[in-house]
Design a protein around this motif. Sequence first.
Motif, mmCIF file in Angstrom:
data_model
loop_
_atom_site.group_PDB
_atom_site.id
_atom_site.type_symbol
_atom_site.label_atom_id
_atom_site.label_comp_id
_atom_site.label_asym_id
_atom_site.label_seq_id
_atom_site.Cartn_x
_atom_site.Cartn_y
_atom_site.Cartn_z
ATOM 1 N N LEU A 191 0.829 -1.191 0.000
ATOM 2 C CA LEU A 191 0.000 0.000 0.000
ATOM 3 C C LEU A 191 0.869 1.249 0.000
ATOM 4 O O LEU A 191 1.908 1.287 0.663
ATOM 5 N N GLN A 226 -5.531 4.343 0.233
ATOM 6 C CA GLN A 226 -6.413 3.239 -0.161
ATOM 7 C C GLN A 226 -7.358 2.819 0.964
ATOM 8 O O GLN A 226 -8.433 2.319 0.709
ATOM 9 N N LYS A 227 -6.947 3.011 2.184
ATOM 10 C CA LYS A 227 -7.800 2.689 3.327
ATOM 11 C C LYS A 227 -8.566 3.908 3.823
ATOM 12 O O LYS A 227 -9.439 3.789 4.681
ATOM 13 N N ARG A 277 -7.515 6.181 5.770
ATOM 14 C CA ARG A 277 -7.287 6.202 7.214
ATOM 15 C C ARG A 277 -5.949 6.861 7.529
ATOM 16 O O ARG A 277 -4.998 6.773 6.775
ATOM 17 N N GLN A 327 -7.505 4.191 14.044
ATOM 18 C CA GLN A 327 -8.104 4.385 12.736
ATOM 19 C C GLN A 327 -8.953 5.642 12.731
ATOM 20 O O GLN A 327 -10.157 5.591 12.892
#
Length: 130
Positions: free
Chosen positions: A15, A60-61, A63, A87
């Motif tokens: 990532l 991508q998350k 977060r 998170q």
Amino acid sequence: MSMEQRRQPRLRVLLKGRIHFNNGSSSIDCLVRDMSTTGARLLLSETATLPEKFDLYIPQKERTYRAQLRWRREDGIGVTFDHGAEQQPAETAPDLTMTALLRRVGELEAENAALRTTLTQMMKVQASAV
């Protein structure tokens, strides 16, 4: 053969990440290679001095994780995530959307035009004084 010392097993991932520190005024790109709910292994393209704590944003998350540096090697660093800040919503991450970038480019172009106008006026004043 090394003994696994982590409480949570890390999953192999690839990532893109961005490390933010100095109250958001400094940042470094990185790759997240292994990750769990409690930490990650990061690869850095730059040999930079990092603070003990920093924010790790993973687009991508969507977060941002509050991370603490645990170890450093030539091939990367290991971090743990602070509990309670594990998170955060993406809104707490720096605004790196295309709209924000285009807005910033527009602001810089306007500033550049204003500076050119000022420079032209200064050159005219200087030429008339000679």
